[in-house]
Scaffold this motif. Structure first.
Motif, PDB file in Angstrom:
ATOM      1  N   LEU A   1     -38.071  99.004 116.495  1.00 29.81           N
ATOM      2  CA  LEU A   1     -38.109  97.194 116.064  1.00 29.81           C
ATOM      3  C   LEU A   1     -37.080  97.209 116.530  1.00 29.81           C
ATOM      4  CD1 LEU A   1     -40.589  95.982 114.949  1.00 29.81           C
ATOM      5  CD2 LEU A   1     -39.581  97.178 113.251  1.00 29.81           C
ATOM      6  N   LEU A   2     -36.679  97.373 116.097  1.00 29.74           N
ATOM      7  CA  LEU A   2     -34.837  96.829 115.819  1.00 29.74           C
ATOM      8  C   LEU A   2     -34.443  96.642 117.026  1.00 29.74           C
ATOM      9  CD1 LEU A   2     -33.059  98.336 113.162  1.00 29.74           C
ATOM     10  CD2 LEU A   2     -34.687  96.233 112.657  1.00 29.74           C
ATOM     11  N   GLY A   3     -34.465  96.522 118.392  1.00 29.84           N
ATOM     12  CA  GLY A   3     -33.665  96.725 119.637  1.00 29.84           C
ATOM     13  C   GLY A   3     -34.630  95.712 119.742  1.00 29.84           C
ATOM     14  N   ARG A   4     -35.479  95.120 119.871  1.00 35.03           N
ATOM     15  CA  ARG A   4     -35.621  93.849 120.962  1.00 35.03           C
ATOM     16  C   ARG A   4     -34.903  92.845 119.917  1.00 35.03           C
ATOM     17  NH1 ARG A   4     -42.414  95.762 120.693  1.00 35.03           N
ATOM     18  NH2 ARG A   4     -41.934  97.886 120.900  1.00 35.03           N
ATOM     19  N   SER A   5     -35.510  91.660 121.329  1.00 32.13           N
ATOM     20  CA  SER A   5     -34.321  90.632 120.943  1.00 32.13           C
ATOM     21  C   SER A   5     -34.234  89.820 119.926  1.00 32.13           C
ATOM     22  CB  SER A   5     -34.725  89.551 122.432  1.00 32.13           C
ATOM     23  OG  SER A   5     -35.754  89.281 122.703  1.00 32.13           O
ATOM     24  N   TRP A   6     -33.315  89.515 119.400  1.00 34.58           N
ATOM     25  CA  TRP A   6     -33.638  88.720 117.978  1.00 34.58           C
ATOM     26  C   TRP A   6     -34.218  89.464 117.080  1.00 34.58           C
ATOM     27  CZ3 TRP A   6     -31.180  84.660 118.555  1.00 34.58           C
ATOM     28  CH2 TRP A   6     -30.654  83.376 119.274  1.00 34.58           C
TER      29      TRP A   6
ATOM     30  N   LEU B   1     -25.482  93.379 121.741  1.00 33.38           N
ATOM     31  CA  LEU B   1     -25.016  94.560 122.519  1.00 33.38           C
ATOM     32  C   LEU B   1     -26.155  95.667 121.944  1.00 33.38           C
ATOM     33  CD1 LEU B   1     -22.882  96.368 124.398  1.00 33.38           C
ATOM     34  CD2 LEU B   1     -21.450  97.193 121.871  1.00 33.38           C
ATOM     35  N   LEU B   2     -26.821  96.408 120.294  1.00 29.30           N
ATOM     36  CA  LEU B   2     -26.997  97.400 120.005  1.00 29.30           C
ATOM     37  C   LEU B   2     -28.828  97.289 120.270  1.00 29.30           C
ATOM     38  CD1 LEU B   2     -25.639  98.417 116.652  1.00 29.30           C
ATOM     39  CD2 LEU B   2     -25.047  99.157 119.271  1.00 29.30           C
ATOM     40  N   GLY B   3     -28.706  95.547 120.181  1.00 31.55           N
ATOM     41  CA  GLY B   3     -30.649  95.096 121.092  1.00 31.55           C
ATOM     42  C   GLY B   3     -30.737  95.620 122.258  1.00 31.55           C
TER      43      GLY B   3
ATOM     44  N   THR C   1     -42.935  81.484 121.767  1.00 26.44           N
ATOM     45  CA  THR C   1     -43.311  82.049 122.469  1.00 26.44           C
ATOM     46  C   THR C   1     -43.095  83.739 121.938  1.00 26.44           C
ATOM     47  OG1 THR C   1     -43.134  81.373 124.027  1.00 26.44           O
ATOM     48  CG2 THR C   1     -44.380  83.625 123.901  1.00 26.44           C
ATOM     49  N   THR C   2     -41.189  84.123 121.800  1.00 28.07           N
ATOM     50  CA  THR C   2     -39.987  85.285 121.743  1.00 28.07           C
ATOM     51  C   THR C   2     -40.729  85.556 119.975  1.00 28.07           C
ATOM     52  OG1 THR C   2     -39.445  85.301 123.525  1.00 28.07           O
ATOM     53  CG2 THR C   2     -38.674  86.340 121.477  1.00 28.07           C
ATOM     54  N   LEU C   3     -40.480  84.116 119.144  1.00 29.97           N
ATOM     55  CA  LEU C   3     -40.309  84.056 117.672  1.00 29.97           C
ATOM     56  C   LEU C   3     -41.370  84.536 117.106  1.00 29.97           C
ATOM     57  CD1 LEU C   3     -38.779  83.441 115.036  1.00 29.97           C
ATOM     58  CD2 LEU C   3     -39.503  81.082 115.526  1.00 29.97           C
TER      59      LEU C   3
ATOM     60  N   ARG D   1     -26.421  86.278 122.619  1.00 24.24           N
ATOM     61  CA  ARG D   1     -27.936  85.867 122.129  1.00 24.24           C
ATOM     62  C   ARG D   1     -27.584  85.635 121.093  1.00 24.24           C
ATOM     63  NH1 ARG D   1     -31.826  90.314 125.459  1.00 24.24           N
ATOM     64  NH2 ARG D   1     -30.440  91.637 122.633  1.00 24.24           N
ATOM     65  N   GLY D   2     -27.779  85.130 120.651  1.00 24.82           N
ATOM     66  CA  GLY D   2     -27.916  84.432 119.205  1.00 24.82           C
ATOM     67  C   GLY D   2     -26.956  84.112 118.189  1.00 24.82           C
ATOM     68  N   SER D   3     -26.178  83.543 119.144  1.00 23.23           N
ATOM     69  CA  SER D   3     -24.481  82.323 118.697  1.00 23.23           C
ATOM     70  C   SER D   3     -23.953  82.233 119.536  1.00 23.23           C
ATOM     71  CB  SER D   3     -23.943  83.543 117.410  1.00 23.23           C
ATOM     72  OG  SER D   3     -23.059  83.230 117.701  1.00 23.23           O
ATOM     73  N   LYS D   4     -23.843  81.236 119.666  1.00 29.02           N
ATOM     74  CA  LYS D   4     -23.061  80.453 120.976  1.00 29.02           C
ATOM     75  C   LYS D   4     -21.197  80.594 120.878  1.00 29.02           C
ATOM     76  CE  LYS D   4     -26.544  76.967 121.613  1.00 29.02           C
ATOM     77  NZ  LYS D   4     -26.956  75.499 120.748  1.00 29.02           N
TER      78      LYS D   4
END
Lengths: 110, 110
Positions: free
Chosen positions: A25-30, B25-27, A58-60, B11-14
Motif C-alpha cells: 500500500l505505502l509502496g505505491r507512488s505518492w 527510494l522506498l516507494g 488520475t493517480t491522486l 518524485r514528490g519534491s523538485k
DNA sequence: TAGCTTTGCTATTAAATATGTAGCAATTTA
DNA sequence: TAAATTGCTACATATTTAATAGCAAAGCTA
C-alpha cells in the motif's frame, strides 16, 4: 490493481502478511507523501495536487481511494484528512524525517 | 530511472527534500521488502528471489543497485547485507510490523 | 438568477516500470 | 571434470503512472 488488504495475496506475500500488505500500500507512488502532507491538516483534492507537485489527478484519485478503503484517510467537510489510524501511522513514519536528513548529509559527503 | 538522491529532483519534491527522496527510494516495488528480509542476515541473490516470492530478477537487480548506491546495503562474502545505515533505517521501520498487525485486525472486523 | 470560478473528478493516450521467461558466463561443489 | 549453483542480462509483454483536456456540480458574485 486492487487495494492491498492484509490476509489477501499482495506483492511480497501470497498469504497477505500484514506488514507486506502495508508495504504494498505505502509502496505505491505518492502514498507516503499524501499521508505526510495530510498530517498538517485536512486538504482538498486540488490542494493536494499542488503539494504533491507533479502528481496526476488520475493517480491522486486512485491513491485517495486506496487509502480510504484502508481506513487511513477519510473525507470531511474540510476535505481529505487522516483517520485516527492514519495519524498513528504517521507518527511511526515521522522519525524517518529526521533520519533522512542525516542520511542526506552522509550522502553528499561521499 | 535514476536512483533518487536527496538534493536532486525526485518524485514528490523538485528540490529533493531528504524525506521525499527517501520515499521515492522506498516507494519502489520491493524496496522495503528487501530491507525487511535482509535484517535477518546476509542473503544471496537467489535467496532474496525466493523470499520475495514473485520478484523478477530484472527488478531485484535494479532495486539492489539503487539500495547499494544509497548506502543502505552492500555486498559481502555472504551476499547482500544491510549497512550500518541500513540497519538504522530498518529499526525505524520495524515498529510498522506491530502496527500492521493491529491494522489488519481492525480491517477484518469491518 | 445568469454568469464566472472553483472543485473533484473522468477519459484518453503516452510514457515509464515491473513481470515472466529463457538462458548464459563464472564460480563452486561433488 | 562434469554437474550444479549463482548472479545476473535480454527480450517481449503486462501493468502502472503521467500528462493533458475537459466536464458536471457546487459555490460565489453581481
Amino acid at each position: 490493481m486492487a487495494t492491498p488488504k492484509p490476509g489477501k495475496p499482495v506483492r511480497g506475500s501470497k498469504t497477505g502478511q500484514p506488514i507486506m500488505a502495508l508495504f504494498d500500500l505505502l509502496g505505491r507512488s505518492w502514498a507516503m507523501g499524501i499521508i505526510w502532507h495530510l498530517y498538517r491538516g485536512p486538504s482538498t483534492f486540488r490542494k493536494l495536487q499542488e503539494y504533491c507537485e507533479s502528481i496526476s489527478p488520475t493517480t491522486l484519485n486512485k491513491r485517495l481511494k486506496e487509502l480510504t478503503e484502508s481506513h487511513l484517510i477519510e473525507r470531511s467537510i474540510d476535505g481529505y484528512m487522516l483517520t485516527k489510524q492514519g495519524k498513528e501511522l504517521f507518527e511511526l513514519l515521522s522519525p524517518l524525517g529526521k533520519w533522512a536528513k542525516t542520511w542526506a548529509n552522509n550522502y553528499t559527503s561521499k
